[in-house]
Design a protein around this motif. Structure first.
Motif, PDB file in Angstrom:
ATOM      1  N   HIS A  10       3.344  13.690  -7.121  1.00 35.99           N
ATOM      2  CA  HIS A  10       2.377  13.608  -6.149  1.00 35.99           C
ATOM      3  C   HIS A  10       1.584  12.589  -5.287  1.00 35.99           C
ATOM      4  O   HIS A  10       0.669  12.080  -4.962  1.00 35.99           O
ATOM      5  CB  HIS A  10       0.895  13.287  -7.313  1.00 35.99           C
ATOM      6  N   GLU A  11       3.199  12.293  -4.768  1.00 31.60           N
ATOM      7  CA  GLU A  11       3.170  10.683  -3.540  1.00 31.60           C
ATOM      8  C   GLU A  11       3.350  11.436  -2.374  1.00 31.60           C
ATOM      9  O   GLU A  11       4.301  12.767  -2.422  1.00 31.60           O
ATOM     10  CB  GLU A  11       4.518   9.933  -3.720  1.00 31.60           C
ATOM     11  N   ARG A  12       2.705  10.977  -1.240  1.00 34.21           N
ATOM     12  CA  ARG A  12       3.412  11.848  -0.314  1.00 34.21           C
ATOM     13  C   ARG A  12       4.879  11.332   0.689  1.00 34.21           C
ATOM     14  O   ARG A  12       4.710  10.494   0.092  1.00 34.21           O
ATOM     15  CB  ARG A  12       2.155  11.564   0.825  1.00 34.21           C
ATOM     16  N   VAL A  72       1.120  -1.320   0.450  1.00 32.46           N
ATOM     17  CA  VAL A  72      -0.562   0.164  -0.051  1.00 32.46           C
ATOM     18  C   VAL A  72       0.782   1.330  -0.109  1.00 32.46           C
ATOM     19  O   VAL A  72       1.583   1.273   0.598  1.00 32.46           O
ATOM     20  CB  VAL A  72      -1.089  -0.393   1.321  1.00 32.46           C
ATOM     21  N   SER A  73       1.306   2.254  -0.465  1.00 32.99           N
ATOM     22  CA  SER A  73       1.317   3.305  -0.855  1.00 32.99           C
ATOM     23  C   SER A  73       0.547   4.002  -0.545  1.00 32.99           C
ATOM     24  O   SER A  73      -0.641   4.576  -0.335  1.00 32.99           O
ATOM     25  CB  SER A  73       1.708   3.863  -1.899  1.00 32.99           C
ATOM     26  N   HIS A  74       0.654   5.195   0.564  1.00 32.57           N
ATOM     27  CA  HIS A  74      -0.171   5.911   1.641  1.00 32.57           C
ATOM     28  C   HIS A  74      -0.803   7.059   0.763  1.00 32.57           C
ATOM     29  O   HIS A  74      -2.182   7.218   0.886  1.00 32.57           O
ATOM     30  CB  HIS A  74       0.664   6.510   2.337  1.00 32.57           C
ATOM     31  N   GLY A  75       0.315   7.988   0.269  1.00 31.11           N
ATOM     32  CA  GLY A  75      -0.756   8.383  -1.189  1.00 31.11           C
ATOM     33  C   GLY A  75      -1.052   8.781  -2.486  1.00 31.11           C
ATOM     34  O   GLY A  75      -1.731   8.373  -2.741  1.00 31.11           O
ATOM     35  N   GLY A  76      -0.759   7.604  -2.731  1.00 31.00           N
ATOM     36  CA  GLY A  76      -0.856   7.183  -4.452  1.00 31.00           C
ATOM     37  C   GLY A  76      -0.563   8.258  -5.128  1.00 31.00           C
ATOM     38  O   GLY A  76      -0.214   9.025  -4.908  1.00 31.00           O
ATOM     39  N   SER A  77      -0.852   8.275  -6.787  1.00 29.90           N
ATOM     40  CA  SER A  77      -0.398   8.897  -7.532  1.00 29.90           C
ATOM     41  C   SER A  77      -1.689  10.473  -7.842  1.00 29.90           C
ATOM     42  O   SER A  77      -2.485   9.869  -8.820  1.00 29.90           O
ATOM     43  CB  SER A  77       0.303   8.774  -8.819  1.00 29.90           C
ATOM     44  N   ARG A  78      -2.179  10.662  -6.406  1.00 30.34           N
ATOM     45  CA  ARG A  78      -4.073  11.792  -6.694  1.00 30.34           C
ATOM     46  C   ARG A  78      -3.421  13.338  -7.226  1.00 30.34           C
ATOM     47  O   ARG A  78      -1.679  13.449  -6.896  1.00 30.34           O
ATOM     48  CB  ARG A  78      -4.507  11.117  -5.511  1.00 30.34           C
ATOM     49  N   GLU A 112       5.902  10.599   3.257  1.00 30.51           N
ATOM     50  CA  GLU A 112       6.204  10.005   4.354  1.00 30.51           C
ATOM     51  C   GLU A 112       7.002   8.570   4.266  1.00 30.51           C
ATOM     52  O   GLU A 112       7.774   7.786   4.883  1.00 30.51           O
ATOM     53  CB  GLU A 112       4.252   9.453   5.034  1.00 30.51           C
ATOM     54  N   ASP A 113       6.545   8.048   2.589  1.00 31.05           N
ATOM     55  CA  ASP A 113       7.675   6.933   2.635  1.00 31.05           C
ATOM     56  C   ASP A 113       8.778   6.768   2.020  1.00 31.05           C
ATOM     57  O   ASP A 113       9.519   6.033   0.647  1.00 31.05           O
ATOM     58  CB  ASP A 113       6.725   6.121   1.378  1.00 31.05           C
ATOM     59  N   PRO A 128       8.744  11.630 -10.558  1.00 27.69           N
ATOM     60  CA  PRO A 128       7.797  10.421 -10.639  1.00 27.69           C
ATOM     61  C   PRO A 128       6.903  10.485  -9.190  1.00 27.69           C
ATOM     62  O   PRO A 128       6.295   9.888  -9.763  1.00 27.69           O
ATOM     63  CB  PRO A 128       8.794   9.552 -10.902  1.00 27.69           C
TER      64      PRO A 128
END
Ligand SMILES: Nc1ncnc2c1ncn2[C@@H]1O[C@H](COP(=O)(O)OP(=O)(O)O)[C@@H](O)[C@H]1O
Ligand SMILES: [Mg+2]
Lengths: 507, 252
Positions: B134-136, A283-289, B138-139, B131
């Motif tokens: 738009h990802e957070r 699971v990626s927390h943010g996803g590509s939104r 935290e990871d 790439p």
């Protein structure tokens, strides 16, 4: 020695981990001092037994002959314990899937994952049983000392309830997984855990308010209104209650039922648990939104920018949001009270004003801690061309706006009845929330947001000051809602608390 | 132009800060505009403390800090408007994406949103964060977080960039990207001050090097000047550095 990967070996691994957690819990990460731990343990035991004495001593001579009235209150207490344990077990089960820890290690090793999960579910059951000891053992000791050893059957029932919660939590988590998917399950399970933990108290209070107009669960179980709706003493509904009172067949049935509730889901699901855990790992927390946040920031003044950032960070962190906002569940009875006494609101307002004020003070304290101490990028803010005062005032505003947004429905409800009361309560909410915010500013100390729960132990002074000022403002609100000038006294106390806290603030 | 050239990007005079012992002890420093300046020194020499005072994160006990002629202690907001700070521990918001973080930073510096968007897109591209735009965060790995923090420092077009050990924990590729981005800024006229314990980085990148020990500037100049000062021609910066520090320690 046991072979690596065998049942015994895995169980010992779990045992060691559990012991380590327990140590950490009891020593707060410090050194393990036998003497300190023993003293803590003895004091805790004495305290719990004293409380238990106050609650159950008068029931020590109860027997199977008590009939429906006694069965109802026993079942009520059992349910209370059960919900408490279930809430714990749900948290543990979530950790089973989402706590990365050593899962990756196990997945990459030849040790059978299925076996590990069975052991871990059993470990949850064991920790649930330990918890049930904490809740039930003092009460059982008290009644057994006063009314005879037969009462230890109650302990067996508590253990059975604890075992069952592990099975139920596991089934519930699996159900959430299959319906919501790995990403939302964690949040859903956390919310479920919080709701389950408070649901029973709230439910009992709510029904009590609706039917009688008092706020005590005990009065509710003793009222004729409830008793008239309950089945007779022979009903299967009372099996656990009769087991508590020492009926051997009922006790056997209870234990058997609990075992089935644990073992069946464990056997059926253990093969799939590894799959769930793997799913959570990807699971990626943010996803590509798309970055909707960026758009919100672009159109903001510096003040709005800082506020929107605070709200966004809170809303995007389901765990924090549930930790802060869940306290508000306890306001549901207050809402019901308002509704029920709508016609003659004066009495309800006297109860409501302090409840709302108190809740606002506590909520604001939590939010202010997040905004001020929980700032993730303090260096960025401090090196930006924004004065510290401007930054702080923007954050205070962010907290107060959030508090008012949350309490707005109540205030609107009150306004339709009485303008003055609404003004008084709004003022009290502002003062209590403002005081808590100030205290958090004075006692700020940089910390990670995930230590939200530990903030209370890190600054006890701030925690007590916050509680005292909230209580004082709440009393002032109650008196003011009653149109009494004595309201000035607790208001002065609140300000003295603030002044005292200010004078001992760290620099 | 001449006028502007004469004002140093940073001038520090008589800077002092004590905790239990003096950490910065009457430090003087002058960095000309458009230079890449490296601060070297053993652990605990007072590099971080110095830079934190320059960036306005800490109040000095005594001394003056002037950034492009602006008295940073008297008018910190004006000084901060043209300065960027990157700490060794990248502090960004876990729950924001890099794009959102950059929009937030640009907002703090009051940039025009359209300009900020363009710059932010270019920086994400340059630092190979596109790439993950738009990802957070935290990871993200340490290196990615450091790159986001650096993008945040560059997005508002500061005239002075202050970095404290920006390369610790970065892999070779990330370190290269960061170094290139900084060198490109210097070519555009930006001033960069950076502490590092990687002597090779200072040797290769910095036009001037300052050596701090026990809260004082004990040597300063180009690599050649430092060599002369330590009396060891044709040696590496490492030898020069060790000689200078040892000299000062025996002097005390
Ligand atoms: N916040 C602080 N409190 C107490 N002592 C500090 C603090 N910050 C730095 N120091 C001390 O000041 C000295 C200089 O530290 P620092 O500037 O971090 O050195 P450097 O970055 O060169 O390694 C060290 O002896 C350090 O222990
Ligand atoms: Mg340092």
């Amino acid at each position: 020695m046991s072979a690596p990967g065998s049942w015994l070996w895995l169980a010992r691994h779990e045992g060691r981990l559990a012991l380590r957690d327990l140590r950490h819990l009891m020593t707060g990460g410090g050194r393990w001092r036998v003497r300190n731990v023993a003293i803590t343990f003895v004091l805790l035991a004495i305290g719990l037994h004293l409380i238990a004495f106050g609650v159950v001593a008068r029931h020590a001579d109860m027997t199977l002959a008590v009939g429906t009235r006694g069965f109802t209150s026993i079942t009520g207490s059992l349910l209370l314990t059960f919900f408490l344990l279930l809430s714990q077990a749900l948290e543990h089960v979530t950790r089973l899937f989402y706590g990365r820890g050593d899962l990756d290690l196990f997945r990459s090793s030849p040790a059978p994952l299925r076996r590990l999960f069975v052991i871990r579910v059993l470990a949850i059951a064991v920790s649930s049983v330990m918890m049930s000891f904490v809740v039930a053992l003092p009460a059982v000791n008290v009644v057994a000392a006063l009314g005879g050893l037969r009462w230890f059957s109650a302990l067996a029932v508590a253990i059975a309830a604890a075992v069952a919660t592990a099975g139920i939590a596991l089934s519930l988590a699996a159900l959430l997984f299959d319906t919501l998917g790995p990403r939302r399950t964690r949040f859903a399970a956390q919310v479920a855990s919080a709701i389950v933990g408070s649901a029973f108290i709230i439910g009992v209070q709510a029904v009590a308010i609706l039917s009688i107009g008092t706020l005590s669960p005990r009065d509710f179980f003793d009222s004729d209104l409830v008793l008239n709706h309950m089945p007779g003493p022979e009903s299967p509904l009372w099996i656990p209650a009769r087991a508590v009172l020492g009926s051997a067949p009922d006790l056997a049935l209870t234990i058997l039922g609990a075992a089935v509730i644990l073992v069946v889901p464990m056997v059926l699901l253990s093969g799939r648990l590894g799959g769930y855990a793997i799913a959570t790992a990807s699971v990626s927390h943010g996803g590509s939104r798309p970055a909707w946040g960026a758009r919100l920031f672009r159109t903001a003044s510096p003040r709005q920018l800082l506020q929107r950032k605070e709200w966004m960070l809170l809303l995007r962190d389901p765990w924090l949001a549930s930790q802060t906002l869940m306290q508000l569940l306890y306001l549901i009875p207050a809402g019901l009270l308002l509704w029920r006494f709508y016609g003659d609101a004066r009495g309800a307002l006297v109860v409501l004003a302090p409840v709302l004020t108190m809740a606002a003070g506590q909520l604001a304290g939590g939010l202010a801690w997040l905004a001020v101490s929980g700032e993730d990028a303090p260096d960025l803010i401090a090196t930006s061309p924004i004065s510290p005062l401007y930054n702080l005032s923007a954050k205070v505003e962010a907290v107060l706006i959030a508090v008012f947004a949350i309490f707005a429905p109540f205030l609107i409800g009150i306004v339709t009845h009485s303008w003055t009361a609404a003004l008084v309560i709004a003022g009290a909410i502002l003062l209590a929330a403002g005081s808590s915010t100030l205290i958090q500013i004075w006692f700020r100390s940089q910390a990670r947001r995930r230590y939200f729960r530990r903030r209370q132990t890190s600054s006890r002074i701030a925690t007590f000051a916050e509680a005292f000022s909230s209580v004082a403002w709440a009393s002032a609100a109650a008196l003011a809602a009653n149109e009494s000038w004595y309201a000035i006294a607790p208001a002065i106390v609140a300000m003295l608390v603030l002044a005292g806290t200010w004078s001992i603030r760290p620099r | 132009m001449n006028m502007a050239q004469s004002v140093p990007a940073l001038r520090v005079t008589g800077l002092r800060k004590s905790f239990r012992r003096p950490a910065v002890d009457g430090l003087d420093l002058r960095v000309e505009q458009g230079k890449f300046y490296a601060l070297l020194g053993p652990n605990g020499a007072g590099k971080t403390t110095t830079l934190r005072m320059v960036a306005g994160l800490m109040q000095p006990d005594a001394g003056a800090v002037s950034i492009f002629g602006i008295d940073a202690l008297a008018d910190p907001v004006a000084a901060k408007r043209i300065t960027a700070w990157v700490s060794d521990e990248p502090m960004i918001y876990d729950k924001l994406s890099p794009t959102e973080y950059l929009a937030f930073v640009a907002g703090l510096w009051g940039m025009d949103p359209a300009v900020a968007d363009r710059k932010s897109a270019a920086l994400l591209e340059l630092l190979e964060l596109k790439p993950h735009a738009h990802e957070r965060c935290e990871d993200f790995s340490k290196g990615m977080r450091q790159k986001v923090a650096l993008a945040g420092a560059l997005v508002h077009e500061p005239k002075l960039i202050i970095l404290d050990e920006p390369l610790t924990g970065l892999d070779a590729r990330a370190a290269r990207l960061v170094k290139d981005a900084l060198l490109a800024r210097v070519r555009q006229g930006c001033t960069v001050i950076m502490t590092t314990h990687i002597l090779e980085v200072a040797e290769r990148m910095a036009e001037r090097i300052g050596v701090i020990s026990r809260g004082r500037l004990i040597a300063e100049g180009t690599l050649d000047e430092l060599r002369k000062q330590s009396g060891s021609i044709n040696t590496s910066l490492e030898d020069v550095f060790l000689a200078l520090v040892a000299e000062q320690e025996t002097a005390q």
